[in-house]
Design an enzyme around this catalytic site. Sequence first.
Site: not given
Ligand code: UD1
Length: 449
Positions: A20, A108, A158, A352
């Site tokens: 995004r 991160g 979720e 400058y």
């Molecule tokens: C996640 C949580 C949700 C919480 C929210 C808070 C889960 C299933 N859900 O949702 O409960 O309220 O964060 O912001 O954990 N990432 C990886 N590898 C992956 C997937 C994600 O490294 O395969 C990292 C992403 O880079 C990111 C973080 O994990 O930094 C969160 O992932 P994201 O997919 O944004 O989770 P949310 O759907 O926001």
Amino acid sequence: MDAPESPLAIVILAAGQGTRMQSALPKVLHPIAGRPMIAQVLAVAERLAPAKIVTVVAPGMDRVTAAVAPHPTAVQTRPLGTAHALLAAAEVLADDLAAGADVLVLYGDGPLIAETTLSAMLAKRRDADFVWLAVRPPDPTGYGRLIREEGKLQRIVEEKDASPEERREGLVWGGLLAGRGRRLFELASRIDNRNAKGEFYLTALVSLGNEAGAVSTLCERPLEEVLGVNSRRELAAAEAVMQRRLRLAAMENGVTLVAPESVIFSWDTRLAADVTVEANVVFGPGVTVAGGSVIRSFSHLEGVSVGANATVGPFARLRPGTELGDEVHIGNFVEVKASHIECGAKANHLSYIGDATVGAAANIGAGTVTANYNGVYKSRSEIGAGASVGSNTVLVAPVRLGAGAIAGAGSVLTEDVPDGAIAVARAKPSVTPRAAERYRARLRKEKIR
Ligand code: UD1
Ligand code: CA
């Protein structure tokens, strides 16, 4: 007696692609207050003095690996969910887990997290196996809902898996987790992907843990700290929060900000007490300003140290490698790059100054230029202490204007000028009395023809 504190390991999840953001740059490398988000998260993590900080990245994220070095990374081969991402760090953490470490999971893309929050979570960890950071956003859409019964956390649901009633729950997981390390990894390895998204959800740990007799508890904190960055819009929102914090910190340290919301800081801007900053000033990375100095409106500084009681601007540009001594004046439309301007020297207008040394109390006239670049390489100019450089002078580097020397206005200096000398290098004016009207008459004739 308290049990001895467990060692600590920190996992930063950063394998998400960040689509995004619409960017060629990995999301966590986008800057907040002048440094990559991931560096900001690392800096907060480092303050807890953990035994290890491992960042989970996706394949090919070499720039992220370079940005976190010398801290190690682990590669999550495919983006299968947050539990899967955590497990990618298991190997790197093997020793820490064996030593009974606590593990703190951070994102991160969450650069606003504060050290105090992490400490609070770790303190709570002593009374529970898992501590989940809880927040109450105005709109909980998209977050995992924290479902409690009689105050006890039952599970995290979720968005896509939640019932309408569960969706009404306002308390949600902020994405940070502190846990007993070995337990965390044992249980995470048993998480399956039977859910609406077909992902391995870290949040499944709550119910799995409960079944296994592990205690989960909550630590509620202000939403601001867990604001995640998923888009340019959220990047700007996070930047605004960080800027507000930096401005408040500066003011608490005795800096006057005449119009705080118009001043842009970098994470490492260091302004001493009794510095005044007028409206619309930008501090790029690496700026230090000593007490009593005034940074006037519309100035831009980066990689610069400014001495005490100096005046900069309005409309000054100070570029990296510049050092201003005490009481130096740099005025409007003056650009200074990689130069040392010693105590009390002045360059007040339209100049400058690059790759130069300007001695104490020297005066640089309006429009002075150091010609430091011959198109192939750069050379230095030296202006001695107490020297006067007349307006519109060009110093063709390498060149030295001696201490106390004077360069006449409009001079082009191509060779060194000894201390105390006067150098004038310009054409003598030729003055012809009463010639102007004759000249105009000739021009009028030419025009008719
Ligand atoms: C996640 C949580 C949700 C919480 C929210 C808070 C889960 C299933 N859900 O949702 O409960 O309220 O964060 O912001 O954990 N990432 C990886 N590898 C992956 C997937 C994600 O490294 O395969 C990292 C992403 O880079 C990111 C973080 O994990 O930094 C969160 O992932 P994201 O997919 O944004 O989770 P949310 O759907 O926001
Ligand atoms: Ca997210």
